[in-house]
Design a protein around this motif. Sequence first.
Motif, mmCIF file in Angstrom:
data_model
loop_
_atom_site.group_PDB
_atom_site.id
_atom_site.type_symbol
_atom_site.label_atom_id
_atom_site.label_comp_id
_atom_site.label_asym_id
_atom_site.label_seq_id
_atom_site.Cartn_x
_atom_site.Cartn_y
_atom_site.Cartn_z
ATOM 1 N N VAL A 4 0.861 -1.178 0.000
ATOM 2 C CA VAL A 4 0.000 0.000 0.000
ATOM 3 C C VAL A 4 0.897 1.227 0.000
ATOM 4 C CG1 VAL A 4 -1.759 1.279 1.270
ATOM 5 C CG2 VAL A 4 -1.817 -1.220 1.253
ATOM 6 N N THR A 5 0.637 2.147 -0.938
ATOM 7 C CA THR A 5 1.433 3.366 -1.027
ATOM 8 C C THR A 5 0.567 4.575 -0.680
ATOM 9 O OG1 THR A 5 2.808 2.393 -2.755
ATOM 10 C CG2 THR A 5 2.897 4.785 -2.518
ATOM 11 N N ILE A 39 2.652 8.232 9.814
ATOM 12 C CA ILE A 39 2.015 7.638 10.993
ATOM 13 C C ILE A 39 0.966 6.616 10.568
ATOM 14 C CG2 ILE A 39 0.464 8.124 12.931
ATOM 15 C CD1 ILE A 39 2.018 10.830 13.208
ATOM 16 N N ALA A 40 0.113 6.981 9.618
ATOM 17 C CA ALA A 40 -0.938 6.069 9.142
ATOM 18 C C ALA A 40 -0.336 4.814 8.522
ATOM 19 C CB ALA A 40 -1.840 6.782 8.142
ATOM 20 N N ALA A 41 0.726 4.974 7.741
ATOM 21 C CA ALA A 41 1.377 3.825 7.105
ATOM 22 C C ALA A 41 1.970 2.889 8.153
ATOM 23 C CB ALA A 41 2.453 4.304 6.137
ATOM 24 N N ALA A 42 2.587 3.455 9.185
ATOM 25 C CA ALA A 42 3.167 2.631 10.253
ATOM 26 C C ALA A 42 2.079 1.887 11.022
ATOM 27 C CB ALA A 42 3.985 3.508 11.200
ATOM 28 N N ARG A 72 -0.846 -8.249 7.436
ATOM 29 C CA ARG A 72 -0.734 -6.806 7.238
ATOM 30 C C ARG A 72 0.059 -6.503 5.979
ATOM 31 N NH1 ARG A 72 -4.646 -5.429 8.808
ATOM 32 N NH2 ARG A 72 -3.930 -3.299 8.760
ATOM 33 N N PRO A 73 -0.280 -5.430 5.281
ATOM 34 C CA PRO A 73 0.446 -5.096 4.053
ATOM 35 C C PRO A 73 1.774 -4.420 4.339
ATOM 36 C CG PRO A 73 -1.198 -3.437 4.495
ATOM 37 C CD PRO A 73 -1.373 -4.512 5.544
ATOM 38 N N ASP A 74 2.645 -4.443 3.353
ATOM 39 C CA ASP A 74 3.816 -3.568 3.370
ATOM 40 C C ASP A 74 3.300 -2.196 2.998
ATOM 41 O OD1 ASP A 74 5.714 -5.543 3.953
ATOM 42 O OD2 ASP A 74 5.931 -6.079 1.850
#
Length: 79
Positions: A4-5, A39-42, A72-74
Amino acid sequence: MSNVTYHVIEHDGGYAYKVGDTISETFASHDEALRAARIAAAEQRVPDEDGNIEYQDARGARHVESARGDDRPDTEVDG
């Protein structure tokens, strides 16, 4: 595993982050939006408990799917 980017974009006179077709709230600066995206990505990478996902598709049909909490995605942030 999926990837997810998070993309930081100009939005509504400020900046936001975008994931797929979803856009976050607007931030006053690029740096604020970038920090929020990081923060959201982490948080998205953190394992959770197994559970069910319930949703309604475009035709109005309801669906229930099982979701593993450790699947969980990368994630990455493109600022």
